[in-house]
Design a protein around this motif. Structure first.
Motif, short mmCIF file in Angstrom:
data_model
loop_
_atom_site.label_atom_id
_atom_site.label_comp_id
_atom_site.label_asym_id
_atom_site.label_seq_id
_atom_site.Cartn_x
_atom_site.Cartn_y
_atom_site.Cartn_z
N LEU A 1 -3.35 5.80 -4.06
CA LEU A 1 -4.01 4.50 -4.05
C LEU A 1 -4.70 4.28 -5.39
N HIS B 1 -4.25 -1.52 -6.24
CA HIS B 1 -4.06 -1.97 -4.87
C HIS B 1 -5.31 -2.63 -4.33
N VAL C 1 -13.08 5.76 1.89
CA VAL C 1 -11.61 5.76 1.90
C VAL C 1 -11.10 5.08 3.17
N ALA C 2 -11.73 5.36 4.30
CA ALA C 2 -11.33 4.72 5.55
C ALA C 2 -11.48 3.20 5.46
N TYR D 1 -11.35 1.42 2.65
CA TYR D 1 -10.26 0.96 1.79
C TYR D 1 -8.98 0.75 2.61
N ARG D 2 -8.63 1.74 3.42
CA ARG D 2 -7.40 1.66 4.20
C ARG D 2 -7.44 0.51 5.19
N ARG D 3 -8.58 0.33 5.86
CA ARG D 3 -8.70 -0.77 6.81
C ARG D 3 -8.58 -2.12 6.11
N LEU E 1 -7.04 -2.81 3.27
CA LEU E 1 -5.64 -3.02 2.86
C LEU E 1 -4.79 -3.42 4.04
N SER E 2 -5.02 -2.78 5.16
CA SER E 2 -4.23 -3.08 6.35
C SER E 2 -4.49 -4.50 6.86
N ARG F 1 0.24 -3.84 0.79
CA ARG F 1 1.12 -2.69 0.90
C ARG F 1 1.03 -1.86 -0.38
#
Length: 398
Positions: free
Chosen positions: A6, A97, A383-384, A386-388, A390-391, A396
């Motif tokens: 990422l 991203h 980090v969690a 960030y992922r949420r 992006l989702s 992507r």
């Protein structure tokens, strides 16, 4: 085949790095993200100190304008435009991203970058803009300009995909100003508990600073009135009247000479040492010269990261009674009302007079630092998020 790492573009509208709280948060976030395999490029103002373990892209200086080391200045809009131009160049090659905008200016710049790149934006705030400007003496807290700034802040904070605040108090304040709770996450400042830890005082530093057998109280932070430094010096006058062996090690910048003059004027030259700026890499060893620490910050909204370093070093701590400070220190802290120098002196004397009780508080604060504020714990939460983000934005990873 594993997915590529990422990539995050961090926007820091400040003369990074400057050995102070906000800069420490930015630095530690980037450093610990790298340890998690996340690539981060940090874009910041032209001036500041480079660091060996952070990739820094500096804006080009425009029109000879430079930033003050602390607080707002009228040249900042020029610097922000230069920073925006540099960020645009970085976008083309780095292709992030996700955007991570620090402070209000970083969020404003990030909003433009999101339009160009399509990458979602995380805002990272240390406090309320109008309150910060009032703390720095730029505007009156209850004036018309403060109301205009607050209205502008409300509009700005609708823009990021998500906002990080450094305290629950800050999150509550933003929620009351119209930011939806599901767009707010509290991510407190953290501390490297392996670097900041209790250890024996360095005898060479004790000799160099002339501390001898003194009962040392430490302060390490920004030296300004809104940080409570004037009140702390006044309180020390009462402390040394009762405990002549008490000694305040007043460490930080700017305004060192102003405070040295004030110490002399108050007749406290034998009881207070104003050291000046301390390199962040030397901060832990300096803090361990003390047997207790003090954080008399007057601001009701700004973060107070110095307290975390005190905690990790196992130092019993006296702080002003603010929501932010209570969030950080919890029940193990000792509190004095904001601006009450008599109470501040009494709380310092309380800890000096009860070494075993003070030690128990210091141990409790160390445990709290390890369990709640250690960077490995906090970075997993970041980090969690960030992922949420992006989702939820349908982004992507390429």
């Amino acid at each position: 085949m594993s997915a590529p790492p990422l990539r995050v573009l961090a926007i820091a509208p400040t003369p990074f790095f400057g050995d102070r709280g906000c800069h420490v948060r930015i630095y530690e976030e980037v450093r610990w993200l790298a340890a998690r395999g996340i690539e981060t490029e940090l874009v910041t103002f032209p001036t500041g100190r480079d660091l060996p373990d952070v990739t820094i892209r500096r804006a080009r200086p425009w029109l000879g304008v430079s930033a003050r080391s602390l607080g707002p200045s009228w040249g900042r809009p020029v610097l922000d435009l230069a920073l925006l131009a540099t960020c645009r160049r970085v976008l083309r090659t780095f292709r992030p991203h996700l955007l991570h905008g620090h402070l209000h200016e970083g969020i404003a710049i990030g909003c433009v970058l999101r339009r160009w790149s399509g990458a979602p934006l995380i805002g990272d705030l240390q406090g309320c803009l109008a309150s910060e400007l009032a703390d720095h003496g730029v505007l009156a807290a209850d004036g018309r300009m403060a109301a205009l700034v607050t209205a502008a802040e409300r509009r700005l904070l609708r823009r990021p995909d998500h906002i990080l605040t450094s305290s629950e108090h800050g999150a509550g304040l933003l929620s009351r100003r119209g930011v939806a709770r599901d767009r707010l996450t509290t991510l407190p400042d953290g501390v490297d508990v392996d670097v900041f830890r209790p250890r024996a005082p360095d005898p060479a530093q004790i000799r160099a600073l002339g501390l001898g057998s003194k009962r040392v109280i430490v302060f390490l932070g920004v030296l300004t009135e809104y940080q409570g430094v004037d009140a702390l010096i006044e309180a020390m006058h009462a402390v040394v009247g009762r405990r002549p062996d008490a000694h305040l090690l007043l460490m930080g910048y700017p305004n060192e000479e102003r405070y040295r003059r004030l110490v002399r004027t108050r007749g406290l030259s034998r009881s207070i040492t104003v050291t000046g700026r301390v390199d962040y890499r030397q901060a832990a060893s300096r803090l361990n010269l003390g047997e207790l620490a003090v954080g008399p910050k007057r601001s009701l909204t700004e973060a107070n990261g110095k307290l975390l370093n005190y905690m990790a070093c196992g130092l019993p701590t006296v702080a002003t009674d603010t929501p932010v400070n209570r969030d950080i220190l919890g029940d193990a802290g000792v509190y004095a009302p904001v601006g009450d120098t008599t109470a501040l002196a009494a709380r310092l004397l309380q800890l000096l007079s009860d070494p075993s009780g003070a030690a128990a508080r210091g141990q409790a604060l160390r445990r709290r630092a390890e369990e709640v504020y250690a960077w490995p714990v906090l970075i997993e939460r970041l980090v969690a998020l960030y992922r949420r983000t992006l989702s939820s934005s349908d982004a992507r990873v390429a």
